[in-house]
Design a protein around this motif. Structure first.
Motif, PDB file in Angstrom:
ATOM      1  N   ILE A  85     -91.526 -65.970 -25.286  1.00 40.71           N
ATOM      2  CA  ILE A  85     -91.177 -65.326 -26.717  1.00 40.71           C
ATOM      3  C   ILE A  85     -92.347 -64.438 -27.162  1.00 40.71           C
ATOM      4  N   ASP A  86     -92.031 -63.134 -27.575  1.00 40.66           N
ATOM      5  CA  ASP A  86     -93.022 -62.216 -27.870  1.00 40.66           C
ATOM      6  C   ASP A  86     -93.646 -62.837 -29.357  1.00 40.66           C
ATOM      7  N   ILE A  87     -95.115 -62.891 -29.058  1.00 43.60           N
ATOM      8  CA  ILE A  87     -95.653 -63.293 -30.469  1.00 43.60           C
ATOM      9  C   ILE A  87     -96.135 -61.984 -31.304  1.00 43.60           C
ATOM     10  N   SER A  88     -94.884 -61.977 -32.265  1.00 47.48           N
ATOM     11  CA  SER A  88     -94.839 -60.785 -33.158  1.00 47.48           C
ATOM     12  C   SER A  88     -93.987 -61.151 -34.202  1.00 47.48           C
ATOM     13  N   PHE A 153    -100.583 -65.904 -34.661  1.00 45.28           N
ATOM     14  CA  PHE A 153    -100.572 -64.664 -33.874  1.00 45.28           C
ATOM     15  C   PHE A 153    -101.599 -64.811 -32.891  1.00 45.28           C
ATOM     16  N   LYS A 154    -101.756 -64.033 -32.126  1.00 46.62           N
ATOM     17  CA  LYS A 154    -102.814 -63.861 -31.148  1.00 46.62           C
ATOM     18  C   LYS A 154    -104.082 -63.091 -31.547  1.00 46.62           C
ATOM     19  N   VAL A 155    -105.298 -63.972 -31.559  1.00 49.06           N
ATOM     20  CA  VAL A 155    -106.247 -63.096 -32.121  1.00 49.06           C
ATOM     21  C   VAL A 155    -106.753 -61.950 -31.516  1.00 49.06           C
ATOM     22  N   GLU A 156    -106.485 -61.688 -30.054  1.00 48.17           N
ATOM     23  CA  GLU A 156    -106.862 -60.777 -29.424  1.00 48.17           C
ATOM     24  C   GLU A 156    -106.042 -59.507 -29.412  1.00 48.17           C
ATOM     25  N   ASP A 157    -104.882 -59.661 -29.910  1.00 47.50           N
ATOM     26  CA  ASP A 157    -103.770 -58.625 -29.972  1.00 47.50           C
ATOM     27  C   ASP A 157    -104.081 -57.692 -31.003  1.00 47.50           C
ATOM     28  N   THR A 159    -102.704 -54.863 -31.376  1.00 46.79           N
ATOM     29  CA  THR A 159    -101.514 -53.719 -31.973  1.00 46.79           C
ATOM     30  C   THR A 159    -100.807 -54.446 -33.249  1.00 46.79           C
ATOM     31  N   LEU A 160    -101.240 -55.586 -33.624  1.00 47.85           N
ATOM     32  CA  LEU A 160    -100.506 -56.079 -34.887  1.00 47.85           C
ATOM     33  C   LEU A 160    -101.577 -55.649 -36.104  1.00 47.85           C
ATOM     34  N   THR A 161    -100.804 -55.326 -37.098  1.00 42.44           N
ATOM     35  CA  THR A 161    -101.453 -54.738 -38.112  1.00 42.44           C
ATOM     36  C   THR A 161    -101.911 -55.789 -39.079  1.00 42.44           C
ATOM     37  N   ILE A 162    -102.593 -55.693 -40.222  1.00 42.93           N
ATOM     38  CA  ILE A 162    -102.956 -56.756 -41.152  1.00 42.93           C
ATOM     39  C   ILE A 162    -101.733 -57.283 -41.835  1.00 42.93           C
ATOM     40  N   LEU A 163    -100.735 -56.208 -42.011  1.00 42.88           N
ATOM     41  CA  LEU A 163     -99.453 -56.862 -42.768  1.00 42.88           C
ATOM     42  C   LEU A 163     -98.727 -57.487 -41.948  1.00 42.88           C
ATOM     43  N   ASP A 164     -98.610 -57.318 -40.789  1.00 41.91           N
ATOM     44  CA  ASP A 164     -97.840 -58.144 -39.437  1.00 41.91           C
ATOM     45  C   ASP A 164     -98.478 -59.522 -39.571  1.00 41.91           C
ATOM     46  N   LYS A 165     -99.802 -59.591 -39.593  1.00 41.97           N
ATOM     47  CA  LYS A 165    -100.353 -60.929 -39.679  1.00 41.97           C
ATOM     48  C   LYS A 165    -100.178 -61.648 -40.949  1.00 41.97           C
ATOM     49  N   MET A 166    -100.065 -61.157 -42.268  1.00 35.97           N
ATOM     50  CA  MET A 166     -99.925 -61.664 -43.272  1.00 35.97           C
ATOM     51  C   MET A 166     -98.252 -62.207 -43.280  1.00 35.97           C
ATOM     52  N   GLN A 167     -97.679 -61.544 -42.588  1.00 35.27           N
ATOM     53  CA  GLN A 167     -95.930 -61.808 -42.521  1.00 35.27           C
ATOM     54  C   GLN A 167     -96.128 -63.122 -41.533  1.00 35.27           C
ATOM     55  N   LEU A 168     -96.626 -63.274 -40.512  1.00 31.64           N
ATOM     56  CA  LEU A 168     -96.707 -64.362 -39.580  1.00 31.64           C
ATOM     57  C   LEU A 168     -97.282 -65.397 -40.341  1.00 31.64           C
TER      58      LEU A 168
END
Length: 208
Positions: A85-88, A153-157, A159-168
């Motif tokens: 599964i894609d972690i996004s 989320f993967k801390v080393e990723d 490609t994720l924006t801060i908005l992506d991380k907030m959503q996750l």
């Protein structure tokens, strides 16, 4: 919490797949086991209280009945990775999260009494994350990193924006964590007052 027992989701999921079992069923069984372990720990606390070994309880600073017994979560991201599964910020990942976390919350509620309260927490696991990865690697499990994540989320990723991380770390997953979670987000520089306000507003909007 007066006690936290943390589950290694990566190992639980890999065992379920190995044994051709429904992951959600296995997850519920493990949650039921954890209730028994936490209840047993609470009985030990009661014995210590009767023996006069817990003075902070005797003077009323803490109450046994008002403290939660907590199921901790670790290895969540790693379990999803194992399943491909894609972690996004995607529906398959949210579906996985519900499958893993909702049964624990339901078990917690089912076992609540006037004396016992249970909850679930996405624990920091600064030390335990390393131990889980080490133990799993030694036992032949699929292990992608030396320390299991403490986030959704993967801390080393990068490609994720801060908005992506907030959503996750928003309501779609954290609503199953009645014991809480922590999301540490970092910016690469200062922002304007308006930009900071937008970030705070967005965090509130998604429930982070």
């Amino acid at each position: 919490s007066k006690a936290v027992i943390t589950m290694n989701i990566n190992r639980i999921v890999q065992n379920a797949v190995r044994d051709f079992r429904n992951i959600s069923d296995v997850r519920r069984e493990e949650a039921e086991k954890n209730i028994k372990y936490l209840t047993a720990f609470n009985e030990l606390l009661k014995e210590e209280l009767r023996a006069g070994l817990l003075p902070v309880y005797d003077v009323g600073y803490i109450s046994l009945e008002k403290q939660y017994l907590t199921t901790g979560i670790n290895g969540f991201v790693e379990a999803a990775e194992f399943l491909g599964i894609d972690i996004s910020n995607n529906e398959e990942y949210y579906k996985f999260g519900k499958m893993i976390l909702e049964p624990i919350m339901e078990v917690n509620k089912a076992h609540k009494t006037e004396e016992l309260m249970f909850n679930t927490e996405f624990v920091p696991a600064e030390n335990l994350g390393v131990k889980h990865a080490t133990w799993d690697r030694l036992d032949g499990y699929q292990v992608e990193r030396d320390c299991y994540n403490s986030y959704f989320f993967k801390v080393e990723d990068e490609t994720l924006t801060i908005l992506d991380k907030m959503q996750l770390h928003g309501d779609r997953l954290t609503r199953f964590l009645d014991g809480g979670s922590a999301c540490h987000l970092y910016l690469d520089g200062h922002r304007t007052e308006a930009q900071y306000r937008m970030l705070l507003d967005y965090a509130a909007k998604v429930g982070c």
